[in-house]
Enzyme design. Structure first.
Site, short mmCIF file in Angstrom:
data_model
loop_
_atom_site.label_atom_id
_atom_site.label_comp_id
_atom_site.label_asym_id
_atom_site.label_seq_id
_atom_site.Cartn_x
_atom_site.Cartn_y
_atom_site.Cartn_z
N ASN A 1 0.87 -1.18 0.00
CA ASN A 1 0.00 0.00 0.00
C ASN A 1 0.90 1.23 0.00
OD1 ASN A 1 -3.02 0.70 0.54
ND2 ASN A 1 -1.86 2.12 1.83
N ARG A 2 0.34 2.35 -0.50
CA ARG A 2 1.14 3.57 -0.57
C ARG A 2 1.64 4.01 0.80
NH1 ARG A 2 -0.16 9.25 -2.60
NH2 ARG A 2 -2.22 8.85 -1.78
N SER B 1 -18.64 -7.12 -8.45
CA SER B 1 -19.87 -6.69 -7.79
C SER B 1 -20.13 -7.49 -6.52
CB SER B 1 -21.07 -6.83 -8.72
OG SER B 1 -22.23 -6.41 -8.03
N LYS C 1 -20.01 -4.49 -16.26
CA LYS C 1 -20.24 -4.07 -14.87
C LYS C 1 -21.02 -2.75 -14.82
CE LYS C 1 -19.99 -3.91 -10.38
NZ LYS C 1 -20.13 -2.58 -9.91
N GLU D 1 -29.04 -2.08 -11.67
CA GLU D 1 -29.13 -1.89 -10.20
C GLU D 1 -29.89 -0.60 -9.89
OE1 GLU D 1 -25.28 -2.33 -8.09
OE2 GLU D 1 -25.64 -0.32 -7.30
N TYR D 2 -29.56 0.47 -10.59
CA TYR D 2 -30.25 1.76 -10.38
C TYR D 2 -31.75 1.61 -10.64
CZ TYR D 2 -26.28 5.09 -10.00
OH TYR D 2 -25.18 5.82 -9.61
N ARG E 1 -32.58 10.07 -9.17
CA ARG E 1 -31.49 10.37 -8.21
C ARG E 1 -31.06 11.83 -8.32
NH1 ARG E 1 -27.29 5.52 -6.84
NH2 ARG E 1 -28.78 3.83 -7.06
N ARG F 1 -39.73 17.27 -39.62
CA ARG F 1 -38.30 17.48 -39.94
C ARG F 1 -38.14 17.97 -41.38
NH1 ARG F 1 -35.37 13.21 -40.33
NH2 ARG F 1 -33.37 14.17 -39.82
N HIS G 1 -35.35 17.78 -44.58
CA HIS G 1 -34.54 16.58 -44.31
C HIS G 1 -34.95 15.38 -45.16
CE1 HIS G 1 -32.34 18.44 -41.06
NE2 HIS G 1 -33.48 18.88 -40.54
C1 6PG Z 1 -21.72 -3.44 -6.80
C2 6PG Z 1 -22.18 -2.03 -6.62
C3 6PG Z 1 -20.99 -1.18 -6.29
C4 6PG Z 1 -21.36 0.13 -5.65
C5 6PG Z 1 -21.84 1.15 -6.62
C6 6PG Z 1 -22.83 2.12 -6.04
O1 6PG Z 1 -22.02 -3.98 -7.84
O2 6PG Z 1 -21.11 -3.97 -5.88
O3 6PG Z 1 -22.78 -1.56 -7.77
O4 6PG Z 1 -20.22 -1.09 -7.43
O5 6PG Z 1 -22.23 -0.03 -4.62
O6 6PG Z 1 -20.69 1.86 -7.00
O7 6PG Z 1 -22.96 3.08 -6.99
P1 6PG Z 1 -23.61 4.47 -6.73
O8 6PG Z 1 -22.76 5.17 -5.71
O9 6PG Z 1 -23.54 5.12 -8.05
O10 6PG Z 1 -24.97 4.21 -6.24
#
Ligand code: 6PG
Length: 466
Positions: free
Chosen positions: A33-34, A130, A184, A191-192, A289, A443, A449
């Site tokens: 580690n640094r 993840s 990913k 996930e969002y 968000r 258009r 166009h």
């Molecule tokens: C995962 C999550 C992880 C993290 C995100 C949250 O797969 O383990 O996605 O990567 O929790 O970065 O992202 P946000 O801060 O954009 O919600």
């Protein structure tokens, strides 16, 4: 101690968790580690596996300790610090060595870094990981992007530390350079959308039906025993059951309604648009968000415009059917982005395999992913999940339920950016003839166009130009 199989530089939360996971699984590692303190703290945690771990004071010593070809995992921010690290490390490495970035990186940066290292005969791997800290320590889902040589060196290590679904490790090579980080990123976009969809249902049940958080949590826990089973439903059930330790009432009420975002959801939306796609459910979640962050404006607008909305009690069975349909559509949108990128970058992504490695360890793990993998293996028509015969029955019940939910919810004044986008996506794509004829006419009218005609004649202009 045997030669270390891999070096880990950066012992922050994720780096330390991955390193402990490796040592715990009998992999001999070297770490550094640094600054010194995290090394000391890490070695204390690694005491049970001390036979597998070697700590080095400097990056130079770490590199020296690794047998060639080296595998060096850099767990540092994937932004400017990664570029500085690479500048420093390139002269220290030898041809054939691999540097691995296991953070959430912009896949464009990963591609550029892979090209930069290739000029020196080195490999750069973008490894999507993840599962958060717990996953990194006990079994993450991992999406590898990089050269075959690097994969051959890393695969035995990653297979040992990965989450397992029915015994199979949740890790695979997605493709070259940025493919792993791109997959990913889309994972995070999904996930969002999933999180926002859950939040929309929470809003309806809390403010529409007047249920207490614990009751809503219990409902999510019940849903989690059926086809909606997933990590995000599980934790929603859990967190809604918690009381505030510092005050009265449910903890969810003590949390400021302003969501953070590190950027991966936004990247997914941006890349979707750049690829000529549109992942409206993910875009809706990113928008929600962003709007959540505008707390002072919302307070002002609420006072000026009124924030009343009507009571509304959706049926749990209706909700379950609607959520299942919406979840399939959210994955369908995610996989459409993956398909577009796969074609643009010639990655030949294996969609069934991606669904399989998402079945355990990652944040979007869900029972549905097993069906999604099968849908791709069975050959979903045009590669479109929403056309897969195995989901026909789910949609038959789920789409009318979603329609009731969205129309009644919106009529009662609830914002449903993700759930309503699901319906708009479904209703748009099932129309053989849409509304774009009028767009084309406009258009042509204002910009000359031109448009193609239904009778097959191309590049026509309207009578307004005669
Ligand atoms: C995962 C999550 C992880 C993290 C995100 C949250 O797969 O383990 O996605 O990567 O929790 O970065 O992202 P946000 O801060 O954009 O919600």
């Amino acid at each position: 101690m045997a030669d270390p199989q891999i070096g880990i530089y950066g012992l922050g939360t994720m780096g330390a968790a991955l390193a402990l996971n490796m040592a715990d699984n009998g992999i001999s590692i070297a770490v550094s580690n640094r600054s010194a303190d995290p090394i000391t703290a890490f070695m204390k945690r690694a005491e049970p596996f001390s036979a597998q771990v070697r700590a080095l004071d400097t990056l130079e010593q770490l590199i020296e300790a690794l047998p060639k070809p080296r595998l060096l995992l850099a767990m540092i921010p994937s932004t400017a610090p990664m570029d500085e690290f690479l500048t420093h490390v390139i002269p220290l490495l030898a041809a054939g060595d691999t540097v691995i970035d296991a953070g959430n990186a912009d896949f464009h940066a990963t591609r550029a870094r892979a090209a930069q290292l290739a000029e020196h005969g080195l490999h750069f791997v973008g490894l999507g990981v993840s599962g958060g800290e717990h996953g990194a320590r006990h079994g993450p889902s991992m999406m590898f992007g990089g050269a075959m040589d690097s994969w051959q060196g890393l695969q035995p290590i990653l297979s040992k530390i990965a989450a397992r679904f029915e015994g199979a490790p949740c890790v695979d090579r997605m493709g070259p350079d940025g493919a792993g980080h791109f997959v990913k990123t889309v994972h995070n976009g999904i996930e969002y959308a999933d999180m926002q969809m859950i939040a929309e249902v929470y809003d309806l049940l809390r403010n529409g039906a007047g249920l207490a958080p614990a009751q809503i949590g219990a409902q999510f826990t019940r849903w989690n025993e059926g086809p909606l089973e997933s990590y995000l439903f599980e934790i929603t059930g859990t967190v809604l059951g918690y009381e505030d330790a510092l005050g009265d009432g449910p903890v969810v009420d003590a949390i400021l309604d302003r969501a953070g975002q590190k950027g991966t959801g936004r990247w997914t939306a941006i890349e979707a648009v750049k690829l000529g796609q549109s992942a409206t459910m993910i875009e809706g979640a990113v928008a929600a968000r962003a709007w959540s962050a505008e707390k002072p404006l919302r307070e002002l607008a609420g006072a000026a415009l009124g924030s009343d909305r009507e009571a509304f009690s959706p049926e749990p069975d209706d909700l379950e059917a609607a959520l299942l349909a919406a979840r399939i559509l959210e994955y369908a949108q995610g996989f459409r982005i993956l398909a577009a990128a796969s074609e643009d970058y010639d990655w030949q992504l294996d969609f069934a395999r991606i669904a399989e490695i998402w079945r355990a360890g990652c944040i979007i793990r869900a029972r549905l992913l097993d069906d999604i993998a099968s849908a791709f293996r069975d050959g979903a028509p045009e590669g479109q999940l929403f056309l897969a015969p195995r989901f026909a029955e789910v949609f038959e019940v789920g789409i009318p339920a979603l329609r009731r939910l969205v129309s009644q919810g919106i009529a009662a004044g609830y914002p449903l950016p993700v759930l309503s986008s699901a319906l708009a996506f479904w209703d748009t794509l099932r129309q053989p003839r849409g509304t774009a004829a009028l767009i084309q006419a406009q258009r042509d009218f204002f910009g000359r166009h031109g448009f193609d005609r239904v009778d097959g004649q191309d590049a026509h202009h309207g009578p307004w130009w005669d």
